[in-house]
Design a protein around this motif. Sequence first.
Motif, PDB file in Angstrom:
ATOM      1  N   PHE A  43       0.842  -1.199   0.000  1.00  0.00           N
ATOM      2  CA  PHE A  43       0.000   0.000   0.000  1.00  0.00           C
ATOM      3  C   PHE A  43       0.874   1.245   0.000  1.00  0.00           C
ATOM      4  O   PHE A  43       2.008   1.227   0.469  1.00  0.00           O
ATOM      5  N   ASN A  44       0.308   2.348  -0.510  1.00  0.00           N
ATOM      6  CA  ASN A  44       0.975   3.651  -0.430  1.00  0.00           C
ATOM      7  C   ASN A  44      -0.105   4.727  -0.333  1.00  0.00           C
ATOM      8  O   ASN A  44      -1.292   4.415  -0.258  1.00  0.00           O
ATOM      9  N   LEU A  45       0.320   5.968  -0.343  1.00  0.00           N
ATOM     10  CA  LEU A  45      -0.628   7.070  -0.167  1.00  0.00           C
ATOM     11  C   LEU A  45      -1.542   7.281  -1.370  1.00  0.00           C
ATOM     12  O   LEU A  45      -2.483   8.067  -1.299  1.00  0.00           O
ATOM     13  N   ASP A  46      -1.277   6.573  -2.468  1.00  0.00           N
ATOM     14  CA  ASP A  46      -2.132   6.668  -3.652  1.00  0.00           C
ATOM     15  C   ASP A  46      -3.103   5.489  -3.762  1.00  0.00           C
ATOM     16  O   ASP A  46      -3.891   5.422  -4.693  1.00  0.00           O
ATOM     17  N   THR A  47      -3.043   4.571  -2.824  1.00  0.00           N
ATOM     18  CA  THR A  47      -3.958   3.433  -2.785  1.00  0.00           C
ATOM     19  C   THR A  47      -5.309   3.917  -2.262  1.00  0.00           C
ATOM     20  O   THR A  47      -5.358   4.693  -1.300  1.00  0.00           O
ATOM     21  N   PRO A  48      -6.404   3.488  -2.864  1.00  0.00           N
ATOM     22  CA  PRO A  48      -7.719   3.896  -2.336  1.00  0.00           C
ATOM     23  C   PRO A  48      -7.863   3.506  -0.861  1.00  0.00           C
ATOM     24  O   PRO A  48      -7.440   2.431  -0.442  1.00  0.00           O
ATOM     25  N   ILE A  49      -8.476   4.387  -0.094  1.00  0.00           N
ATOM     26  CA  ILE A  49      -8.622   4.174   1.342  1.00  0.00           C
ATOM     27  C   ILE A  49      -9.373   2.877   1.631  1.00  0.00           C
ATOM     28  O   ILE A  49      -9.003   2.122   2.535  1.00  0.00           O
ATOM     29  N   GLU A  50     -10.402   2.580   0.852  1.00  0.00           N
ATOM     30  CA  GLU A  50     -11.169   1.361   1.101  1.00  0.00           C
ATOM     31  C   GLU A  50     -10.333   0.108   0.875  1.00  0.00           C
ATOM     32  O   GLU A  50     -10.538  -0.903   1.542  1.00  0.00           O
ATOM     33  N   THR A  51      -9.369   0.166  -0.025  1.00  0.00           N
ATOM     34  CA  THR A  51      -8.473  -0.968  -0.257  1.00  0.00           C
ATOM     35  C   THR A  51      -7.557  -1.167   0.948  1.00  0.00           C
ATOM     36  O   THR A  51      -7.327  -2.298   1.377  1.00  0.00           O
ATOM     37  N   LEU A  83      -5.348   8.760   0.112  1.00  0.00           N
ATOM     38  CA  LEU A  83      -5.042   9.747   1.152  1.00  0.00           C
ATOM     39  C   LEU A  83      -4.437  11.009   0.539  1.00  0.00           C
ATOM     40  O   LEU A  83      -4.689  12.114   1.025  1.00  0.00           O
ATOM     41  N   ASN A  84      -3.663  10.851  -0.536  1.00  0.00           N
ATOM     42  CA  ASN A  84      -3.111  12.030  -1.222  1.00  0.00           C
ATOM     43  C   ASN A  84      -4.221  12.898  -1.817  1.00  0.00           C
ATOM     44  O   ASN A  84      -4.094  14.116  -1.890  1.00  0.00           O
ATOM     45  N   GLU A  97       2.268  16.182   7.816  1.00  0.00           N
ATOM     46  CA  GLU A  97       3.132  15.362   8.661  1.00  0.00           C
ATOM     47  C   GLU A  97       2.496  13.996   8.942  1.00  0.00           C
ATOM     48  O   GLU A  97       3.182  12.988   9.044  1.00  0.00           O
ATOM     49  N   ALA A  98       1.175  13.975   9.078  1.00  0.00           N
ATOM     50  CA  ALA A  98       0.472  12.716   9.318  1.00  0.00           C
ATOM     51  C   ALA A  98       0.598  11.796   8.113  1.00  0.00           C
ATOM     52  O   ALA A  98       0.747  10.580   8.262  1.00  0.00           O
ATOM     53  N   LEU A  99       0.550  12.381   6.921  1.00  0.00           N
ATOM     54  CA  LEU A  99       0.699  11.566   5.720  1.00  0.00           C
ATOM     55  C   LEU A  99       2.084  10.934   5.640  1.00  0.00           C
ATOM     56  O   LEU A  99       2.219   9.805   5.163  1.00  0.00           O
ATOM     57  N   VAL A 100       3.099  11.658   6.095  1.00  0.00           N
ATOM     58  CA  VAL A 100       4.450  11.088   6.098  1.00  0.00           C
ATOM     59  C   VAL A 100       4.487   9.840   6.972  1.00  0.00           C
ATOM     60  O   VAL A 100       5.010   8.801   6.573  1.00  0.00           O
ATOM     61  N   LYS A 101       3.888   9.930   8.152  1.00  0.00           N
ATOM     62  CA  LYS A 101       3.852   8.780   9.066  1.00  0.00           C
ATOM     63  C   LYS A 101       3.033   7.642   8.492  1.00  0.00           C
ATOM     64  O   LYS A 101       3.445   6.478   8.509  1.00  0.00           O
ATOM     65  N   VAL A 102       1.866   7.950   7.967  1.00  0.00           N
ATOM     66  CA  VAL A 102       1.006   6.909   7.370  1.00  0.00           C
ATOM     67  C   VAL A 102       1.741   6.247   6.206  1.00  0.00           C
ATOM     68  O   VAL A 102       1.734   5.018   6.085  1.00  0.00           O
TER      69      VAL A 102
END
Length: 110
Positions: A43-51, A83-84, A97-102
């Motif tokens: 997973f990464n920040l471009d993966t759909p949240i539901e996935t 998330l992006n 900053e939260a996105l960096v951690k996620v």
Amino acid sequence: MKSVVLGAVLALAAAAPVAAQTAPAAAPTTPAAPATTAAATKFNLDTPIETIAADPAGKAVLDADLPGVTTHAMYDSFKGMSLNQLQPMSGGAIPPEALVKVGADLAAIK
């Protein structure tokens, strides 16, 4: 008359050299590029949240790093987004900053 015209066309066609028709050269194939770190992660920040939320480890990251995102009243409206995509529309609820951690925690999931 038709036979004369037809004969003339056939005579001209037989006398004219036939143009060689060659297929265009195929583009050289290149080997596939090795998987990058981002592509190798599940997973990464471009993966759909539901996935992400459908995977127990992914949901645990979301719940730990972004409490309430999977239980939010508008979850059904944004679950198809990444998330992006969601972060700029969050009105500051999801700080960069939260996105960096996620992102780091998601990258650790194999």
